[in-house]
Design a protein around this motif. Structure first.
Motif, PDB file in Angstrom:
ATOM      1  N   GLY A   1       0.792  -1.220   0.000  1.00  0.00           N
ATOM      2  CA  GLY A   1       0.000   0.000   0.000  1.00  0.00           C
ATOM      3  C   GLY A   1       0.825   1.271   0.000  1.00  0.00           C
ATOM      4  N   GLY A   2       2.126   1.152   0.226  1.00  0.00           N
ATOM      5  CA  GLY A   2       3.041   2.282   0.106  1.00  0.00           C
ATOM      6  C   GLY A   2       3.169   3.183   1.309  1.00  0.00           C
TER       7      GLY A   2
ATOM      8  N   THR B   1      -2.410   7.343  10.528  1.00  0.00           N
ATOM      9  CA  THR B   1      -1.279   6.961  11.373  1.00  0.00           C
ATOM     10  C   THR B   1      -0.482   5.811  10.781  1.00  0.00           C
ATOM     11  N   HIS B   2      -0.807   5.418   9.551  1.00  0.00           N
ATOM     12  CA  HIS B   2      -0.113   4.285   8.933  1.00  0.00           C
ATOM     13  C   HIS B   2       1.333   4.664   8.604  1.00  0.00           C
TER      14      HIS B   2
ATOM     15  N   LEU C   1      -3.589  14.301   1.790  1.00  0.00           N
ATOM     16  CA  LEU C   1      -3.631  13.092   0.970  1.00  0.00           C
ATOM     17  C   LEU C   1      -4.967  12.393   1.161  1.00  0.00           C
ATOM     18  N   GLN C   2      -5.500  11.846   0.106  1.00  0.00           N
ATOM     19  CA  GLN C   2      -6.723  11.062   0.173  1.00  0.00           C
ATOM     20  C   GLN C   2      -6.378   9.668  -0.329  1.00  0.00           C
ATOM     21  N   ILE C   3      -5.906   8.804   0.589  1.00  0.00           N
ATOM     22  CA  ILE C   3      -5.417   7.488   0.221  1.00  0.00           C
ATOM     23  C   ILE C   3      -6.151   6.421   1.025  1.00  0.00           C
TER      24      ILE C   3
ATOM     25  N   GLY D   1      -4.890   6.000   6.807  1.00  0.00           N
ATOM     26  CA  GLY D   1      -4.104   6.546   5.713  1.00  0.00           C
ATOM     27  C   GLY D   1      -2.672   6.824   6.126  1.00  0.00           C
ATOM     28  N   PRO D   2      -1.792   7.068   5.140  1.00  0.00           N
ATOM     29  CA  PRO D   2      -0.389   7.337   5.423  1.00  0.00           C
ATOM     30  C   PRO D   2      -0.153   8.780   5.845  1.00  0.00           C
ATOM     31  N   VAL D   3       0.998   9.002   6.448  1.00  0.00           N
ATOM     32  CA  VAL D   3       1.443  10.377   6.704  1.00  0.00           C
ATOM     33  C   VAL D   3       1.965  10.949   5.394  1.00  0.00           C
TER      34      VAL D   3
END
Length: 266
Positions: free
Chosen positions: A14-15, A207-208, A249-251, A256-258
């Motif tokens: 997922g990156g 917080t990913h 970011l909209q992931i 979601g990621p930082v």
């Protein structure tokens, strides 16, 4: 000379975490990043759907390939899910005389999925902790390393940092992101004493990859020649800004990621 850091960790499809988060962090902070992949994960913002461990002999081969050709200034270690992989990494670090080692004892993803086999915790304690310049557990990880309840206040965090320090690392950073209160407080402890790092607590689902990002930011600082305490302070500022900008970011539909490139993207 070009500052170089290598990440020894698992891949996140997922990156947002793992190898991908580490390389993004190195790049954002002006450090060349190399990598040693210890596991492949089928993973997204909702959770971990599968883990495929890399054979220990191939982990060692990757380490030898990187260190035999590239002058490595700092090492970040993340997901090591099996005892045999932990042994392979420890042997590789010993063989190449790696000293600036940042160990992030990754055990559970932000989604709650376990990333470390229970039998690997003992190997982590006795094989890798003594090789670390700094180990960076969050509150649940510190508790798991010590096989005791999670710290609920700063005094308990300091006590756990003292116990982890006795396991062999030169420095311990117990991170308070899983705590409560208006501030997120981290405790840094070494043989010289204690430092306290604070930042406003940010309410967000994004917080990913926070732990991966903080530890790789510390490694980046070390690679650039910063003293350890300064590297930790700079890393704390970087991760706080990356969390604060994560809403840009909209992931995905989960954690979601930082935003690793918050200072670079328009």
């Amino acid at each position: 000379m070009t500052a170089v850091a290598v990440t020894i960790a698992g891949s996140d499809s997922g990156g947002g975490a793992g190898i991908q988060a580490d390389l993004k962090t190195f790049s954002a902070l002006g450090v060349y990043g190399a990598s040693v992949i210890t596991a492949l994960t089928a993973q997204n913002t909702l959770g971990v759907q599968g883990i495929h461990d890399v054979p220990p002999a191939f982990v060692e081969q990757q380490i030898d390939s990187v260190f035999s050709d590239i002058s490595v200034d700092a090492v970040k270690i993340g997901m090591l899910s099996q005892p045999a992989i932990i042994e392979a990494v420890a042997e590789g670090l010993k063989r190449h005389h790696a000293t600036q080692v940042v160990l992030d004892p990754v055990m559970v993803a932000a989604s709650g999925d376990r990333l470390l086999a229970p039998e690997a915790i003992d190997a982590l304690r006795h094989t890798l902790l003594p090789r670390a310049l700094i180990v960076t557990p969050n509150l649940p990880e510190a508790a798991a390393l010590l096989d005791e309840p999670m710290a609920s206040d700063e005094r308990a965090m300091l006590r756990q940092a003292e116990r982890i320090l006795r396991l062999g690392p030169r420095t311990v950073l117990v991170k308070g992101g899983h705590g409560s209160g208006a501030e997120s407080i981290d405790i840094l402890l070494d043989s010289q004493g204690m430092h306290r790092f604070t930042a406003p607590r940010i309410e967000t689902r994004n917080t990913h990859g926070t732990g991966c990002t903080l530890s790789s930011a510390i490694a980046a600082g070390l690679a650039k020649g910063l003293p350890l305490t300064e590297a930790v302070a700079a890393a704390k500022s970087f991760i706080s800004a990356a969390i604060g900008a994560s809403g840009q970011l909209q992931i995905g539909r989960g954690h979601g990621p930082v935003h690793h490139f918050h200072a670079h993207w328009s």
